[in-house]
Design a protein around this motif. Structure first.
Motif, PDB file in Angstrom:
ATOM      1  N   ASP A  25      21.951  -2.106   0.190  1.00 28.69           N
ATOM      2  CA  ASP A  25      22.890  -1.001   0.252  1.00 28.69           C
ATOM      3  C   ASP A  25      22.364   0.220  -0.513  1.00 28.69           C
ATOM      4  OD1 ASP A  25      25.143   0.436   0.741  1.00 28.69           O
ATOM      5  OD2 ASP A  25      26.508  -0.852  -0.393  1.00 28.69           O
ATOM      6  N   ALA A  26      21.784   1.150   0.224  1.00 30.08           N
ATOM      7  CA  ALA A  26      21.341   2.431  -0.349  1.00 30.08           C
ATOM      8  C   ALA A  26      20.434   2.259  -1.570  1.00 30.08           C
ATOM      9  CB  ALA A  26      22.545   3.297  -0.700  1.00 30.08           C
ATOM     10  N   VAL A  27      19.377   1.519  -1.392  1.00 25.91           N
ATOM     11  CA  VAL A  27      18.434   1.285  -2.487  1.00 25.91           C
ATOM     12  C   VAL A  27      17.301   2.316  -2.446  1.00 25.91           C
ATOM     13  CG1 VAL A  27      16.628  -0.272  -3.321  1.00 25.91           C
ATOM     14  CG2 VAL A  27      18.901  -1.169  -2.760  1.00 25.91           C
ATOM     15  N   SER A  28      17.079   2.963  -3.572  1.00 25.22           N
ATOM     16  CA  SER A  28      15.949   3.876  -3.720  1.00 25.22           C
ATOM     17  C   SER A  28      15.037   3.360  -4.823  1.00 25.22           C
ATOM     18  CB  SER A  28      16.427   5.292  -4.070  1.00 25.22           C
ATOM     19  OG  SER A  28      17.192   5.811  -3.012  1.00 25.22           O
ATOM     20  N   LEU A  29      13.747   3.416  -4.567  1.00 31.05           N
ATOM     21  CA  LEU A  29      12.790   2.876  -5.541  1.00 31.05           C
ATOM     22  C   LEU A  29      11.443   3.549  -5.307  1.00 31.05           C
ATOM     23  CD1 LEU A  29      12.185   0.554  -7.666  1.00 31.05           C
ATOM     24  CD2 LEU A  29      11.507  -0.841  -5.704  1.00 31.05           C
ATOM     25  N   THR A  30      10.803   3.962  -6.390  1.00 29.40           N
ATOM     26  CA  THR A  30       9.477   4.563  -6.280  1.00 29.40           C
ATOM     27  C   THR A  30       8.494   3.734  -7.089  1.00 29.40           C
ATOM     28  OG1 THR A  30      10.453   6.751  -6.068  1.00 29.40           O
ATOM     29  CG2 THR A  30       8.145   6.665  -6.686  1.00 29.40           C
ATOM     30  N   VAL A  31       7.391   3.365  -6.459  1.00 26.11           N
ATOM     31  CA  VAL A  31       6.384   2.538  -7.127  1.00 26.11           C
ATOM     32  C   VAL A  31       5.063   3.289  -7.153  1.00 26.11           C
ATOM     33  CG1 VAL A  31       5.222   0.305  -7.128  1.00 26.11           C
ATOM     34  CG2 VAL A  31       7.551   0.470  -6.239  1.00 26.11           C
ATOM     35  N   ASP A  32       4.483   3.421  -8.344  1.00 28.40           N
ATOM     36  CA  ASP A  32       3.212   4.135  -8.488  1.00 28.40           C
ATOM     37  C   ASP A  32       2.035   3.282  -8.045  1.00 28.40           C
ATOM     38  OD1 ASP A  32       4.374   6.395  -9.546  1.00 28.40           O
ATOM     39  OD2 ASP A  32       4.256   5.645 -11.605  1.00 28.40           O
ATOM     40  N   GLU A  33       0.951   3.956  -7.735  1.00 27.52           N
ATOM     41  CA  GLU A  33      -0.291   3.239  -7.438  1.00 27.52           C
ATOM     42  C   GLU A  33      -0.682   2.389  -8.637  1.00 27.52           C
ATOM     43  OE1 GLU A  33      -3.023   6.309  -6.413  1.00 27.52           O
ATOM     44  OE2 GLU A  33      -2.146   6.592  -4.422  1.00 27.52           O
ATOM     45  N   ALA A  34      -1.156   1.195  -8.365  1.00 27.09           N
ATOM     46  CA  ALA A  34      -1.628   0.253  -9.388  1.00 27.09           C
ATOM     47  C   ALA A  34      -0.522  -0.267 -10.297  1.00 27.09           C
ATOM     48  CB  ALA A  34      -2.753   0.865 -10.230  1.00 27.09           C
ATOM     49  N   GLU A  35       0.707  -0.062  -9.899  1.00 28.56           N
ATOM     50  CA  GLU A  35       1.822  -0.586 -10.681  1.00 28.56           C
ATOM     51  C   GLU A  35       2.181  -1.994 -10.196  1.00 28.56           C
ATOM     52  OE1 GLU A  35       6.083   1.014 -12.484  1.00 28.56           O
ATOM     53  OE2 GLU A  35       5.521   1.665 -10.485  1.00 28.56           O
ATOM     54  N   VAL A  36       2.637  -2.841 -11.128  1.00 24.90           N
ATOM     55  CA  VAL A  36       3.144  -4.170 -10.773  1.00 24.90           C
ATOM     56  C   VAL A  36       4.645  -4.175 -11.036  1.00 24.90           C
ATOM     57  CG1 VAL A  36       3.053  -6.648 -11.234  1.00 24.90           C
ATOM     58  CG2 VAL A  36       0.961  -5.274 -11.403  1.00 24.90           C
ATOM     59  N   VAL A  37       5.426  -4.279  -9.974  1.00 26.78           N
ATOM     60  CA  VAL A  37       6.887  -4.275 -10.103  1.00 26.78           C
ATOM     61  C   VAL A  37       7.434  -5.620  -9.644  1.00 26.78           C
ATOM     62  CG1 VAL A  37       9.037  -3.235  -9.264  1.00 26.78           C
ATOM     63  CG2 VAL A  37       7.074  -1.773  -9.778  1.00 26.78           C
ATOM     64  N   LEU A  38       8.270  -6.214 -10.470  1.00 24.82           N
ATOM     65  CA  LEU A  38       8.944  -7.448 -10.073  1.00 24.82           C
ATOM     66  C   LEU A  38      10.381  -7.134  -9.697  1.00 24.82           C
ATOM     67  CD1 LEU A  38       7.886 -10.115 -12.749  1.00 24.82           C
ATOM     68  CD2 LEU A  38       6.765  -9.519 -10.592  1.00 24.82           C
ATOM     69  N   ILE A  39      10.839  -7.748  -8.621  1.00 23.54           N
ATOM     70  CA  ILE A  39      12.240  -7.627  -8.223  1.00 23.54           C
ATOM     71  C   ILE A  39      12.914  -8.964  -8.476  1.00 23.54           C
ATOM     72  CG2 ILE A  39      13.841  -7.198  -6.323  1.00 23.54           C
ATOM     73  CD1 ILE A  39      11.657  -5.526  -4.984  1.00 23.54           C
ATOM     74  N   GLN A  40      13.956  -8.938  -9.280  1.00 27.20           N
ATOM     75  CA  GLN A  40      14.710 -10.153  -9.555  1.00 27.20           C
ATOM     76  C   GLN A  40      16.151  -9.979  -9.127  1.00 27.20           C
ATOM     77  OE1 GLN A  40      14.099 -10.975 -13.735  1.00 27.20           O
ATOM     78  NE2 GLN A  40      12.266 -12.164 -13.259  1.00 27.20           N
ATOM     79  N   GLY A  41      16.853 -11.091  -9.059  1.00 26.13           N
ATOM     80  CA  GLY A  41      18.263 -11.038  -8.707  1.00 26.13           C
ATOM     81  C   GLY A  41      18.683 -12.370  -8.140  1.00 26.13           C
ATOM     82  N   PRO A  42      19.996 -12.622  -8.117  1.00 25.75           N
ATOM     83  CA  PRO A  42      20.481 -13.911  -7.620  1.00 25.75           C
ATOM     84  C   PRO A  42      20.176 -14.125  -6.151  1.00 25.75           C
ATOM     85  CG  PRO A  42      22.313 -12.451  -8.165  1.00 25.75           C
ATOM     86  CD  PRO A  42      21.070 -11.759  -8.599  1.00 25.75           C
ATOM     87  N   SER A  43      20.310 -15.335  -5.717  1.00 22.18           N
ATOM     88  CA  SER A  43      20.115 -15.665  -4.309  1.00 22.18           C
ATOM     89  C   SER A  43      21.069 -14.840  -3.457  1.00 22.18           C
ATOM     90  CB  SER A  43      20.374 -17.155  -4.117  1.00 22.18           C
ATOM     91  OG  SER A  43      20.147 -17.510  -2.791  1.00 22.18           O
ATOM     92  N   GLY A  44      20.575 -14.365  -2.323  1.00 25.40           N
ATOM     93  CA  GLY A  44      21.429 -13.574  -1.440  1.00 25.40           C
ATOM     94  C   GLY A  44      21.580 -12.130  -1.860  1.00 25.40           C
ATOM     95  N   ALA A  45      20.877 -11.716  -2.923  1.00 26.11           N
ATOM     96  CA  ALA A  45      21.016 -10.347  -3.428  1.00 26.11           C
ATOM     97  C   ALA A  45      20.393  -9.320  -2.484  1.00 26.11           C
ATOM     98  CB  ALA A  45      20.374 -10.229  -4.810  1.00 26.11           C
ATOM     99  N   GLY A  46      19.530  -9.786  -1.576  1.00 26.83           N
ATOM    100  CA  GLY A  46      18.898  -8.850  -0.638  1.00 26.83           C
ATOM    101  C   GLY A  46      17.421  -8.624  -0.906  1.00 26.83           C
ATOM    102  N   LYS A  47      16.811  -9.449  -1.755  1.00 29.16           N
ATOM    103  CA  LYS A  47      15.427  -9.236  -2.170  1.00 29.16           C
ATOM    104  C   LYS A  47      14.446  -9.352  -0.998  1.00 29.16           C
ATOM    105  CE  LYS A  47      15.642 -12.653  -5.123  1.00 29.16           C
ATOM    106  NZ  LYS A  47      17.013 -13.135  -4.831  1.00 29.16           N
ATOM    107  N   THR A  48      14.573 -10.438  -0.244  1.00 29.82           N
ATOM    108  CA  THR A  48      13.662 -10.636   0.893  1.00 29.82           C
ATOM    109  C   THR A  48      13.868  -9.548   1.949  1.00 29.82           C
ATOM    110  OG1 THR A  48      13.493 -13.015   0.544  1.00 29.82           O
ATOM    111  CG2 THR A  48      13.050 -12.231   2.770  1.00 29.82           C
ATOM    112  N   THR A  49      15.129  -9.195   2.171  1.00 27.37           N
ATOM    113  CA  THR A  49      15.439  -8.141   3.138  1.00 27.37           C
ATOM    114  C   THR A  49      14.802  -6.819   2.714  1.00 27.37           C
ATOM    115  OG1 THR A  49      17.540  -9.264   3.564  1.00 27.37           O
ATOM    116  CG2 THR A  49      17.351  -6.988   4.329  1.00 27.37           C
ATOM    117  N   LEU A  50      14.900  -6.513   1.426  1.00 30.57           N
ATOM    118  CA  LEU A  50      14.322  -5.268   0.908  1.00 30.57           C
ATOM    119  C   LEU A  50      12.808  -5.251   1.091  1.00 30.57           C
ATOM    120  CD1 LEU A  50      15.049  -2.633  -0.631  1.00 30.57           C
ATOM    121  CD2 LEU A  50      14.490  -3.835  -2.742  1.00 30.57           C
ATOM    122  N   LEU A  51      12.171  -6.382   0.750  1.00 31.80           N
ATOM    123  CA  LEU A  51      10.718  -6.474   0.857  1.00 31.80           C
ATOM    124  C   LEU A  51      10.265  -6.365   2.325  1.00 31.80           C
ATOM    125  CD1 LEU A  51       8.848  -6.935  -1.591  1.00 31.80           C
ATOM    126  CD2 LEU A  51       8.582  -9.289  -0.830  1.00 31.80           C
TER     127      LEU A  51
END
Ligand code: ATP
Ligand code: MG
Length: 278
Positions: A25-51
């Motif tokens: 739901d309306a997720v905005s995120l900016t990731v820099d070059e060479a950055e390592v970002v982890l996405i966490q959250g409970p099951s069903g939070a939308g992580k796989t869908t976002l990826l």
């Protein structure tokens, strides 16, 4: 340093009307070059869908995805596969290697798909396996490799076409902690030494140290408030104490987030929220 990935007001709704699920739901995120970002959250939070949307595997219902200067969401179905093949490497929970191809052949095949000649693809596959310290395994079939080795072959495959962005969905979920550390340090090394950008979904607290940033997704929203490592939540239905990042799901209620131990408690809550809400 440039921007590797930009998500702008990204949303995904599955189903319609009463059955609609706002998975992201309306997720905005900016990731820099060479950055390592982890996405966490409970099951069903939308992580796989976002990826999946970030990697052009799924069309968003709304919003835009930029890979560097390229707007992924503006590409046609015909243009998308070639961009995906060259610019994005995917690593999944299980390595998804082709069972009747050797480690080296699994890597070669994606380069040949991108138009590389067989001889060059073979040489590069060998180099990649060497870099991931798997040279001695190159002729083995996947079922003769350990889980950690299979995941490293999957990383080599993700790197085969020199993608700048690596997207990983729970890459350590099936590994013991030693193999899990090794895998995450490999990803960290690819970012810090080779300038790759890594976005990984994980429930695994053990590997947080390799990240530049951890973001918390909850009920389809990115949240500023991430539960502390040792923080616990109480399932409002059964009263059990649980780890929020391993919860079966979450619900927003009266400005609070509720976490649930299992689908059973989640279903009980959804059928009669007023009976359980604080
Ligand atoms: N193809 C689909 N059709 C309908 N609903 C879906 C579909 N894919 C996911 N969903 C729903 O969207 C929500 C988010 O799912 P998603 O798989 O992105 O969660 P997740 O955070 O990856 O969970 P997990 O940690 O269990 O892998 C869930 O409510 C799920 O049931
Ligand atoms: Mg998932």
């Amino acid at each position: 340093m440039g921007i590797a990935l930009r998500l702008e007001q990204l949303s995904k709704t599955f189903g319609e009307r009463d059955a609609a699920v706002h998975a992201v739901d309306a997720v905005s995120l900016t990731v820099d070059e060479a950055e390592v970002v982890l996405i966490q959250g409970p099951s069903g939070a939308g992580k796989t869908t976002l990826l999946a949307m970030a990697g052009g595997l799924m069309r968003p219902s709304a919003g835009r995805v930029y890979l560097g200067d390229t707007e992924l969401t503006a590409l046609t179905e015909r243009e998308l596969p070639a961009v995906r093949l060259r610019k994005i490497g995917f690593i999944f929970q299980s390595a998804n290697l082709l069972a009747n191809l050797t480690a080296a052949e699994n890597i070669q095949i994606v380069m040949e798909a991108a138009g590389l000649r067989r001889r060059d693809a073979k040489k590069r596959a060998d180099d990649l396996l060497d870099r991931l310290r798997l040279k001695h395994r190159s002729d083995r079939l996947p079922d003769k490799l350990s889980g950690g080795e299979r995941q490293r072959v999957a990383i080599a495959r993700a790197l085969a076409n020199d993608a700048a962005l690596l997207l990983a969905d729970e890459p350590t979920a099936n590994l013991d902690s030693r193999a899990g550390y090794q895998l995450m340090h490999t990803l960290e090394n690819l970012a810090k030494e080779h300038g790759k950008t890594v976005v990984a979904v994980t429930h695994d607290h053990r590997i947080e140290d390799v990240a530049d940033r951890v973001v918390w997704l909850e009920d389809g929203h990115l949240s500023d408030r991430r539960p502390e490592l040792n923080e616990t939540a109480t399932d409002p239905v059964c009263g059990m104490t649980i780890d929020p990042s391993r919860a079966a799901g979450s619900r927003q209620r009266g400005g609070h987030t509720l976490f649930f131990c299992s689908d059973i408690c989640l279903d009980r809550f959804d059928s009669r929220p007023d009976a359980f809400a604080p």
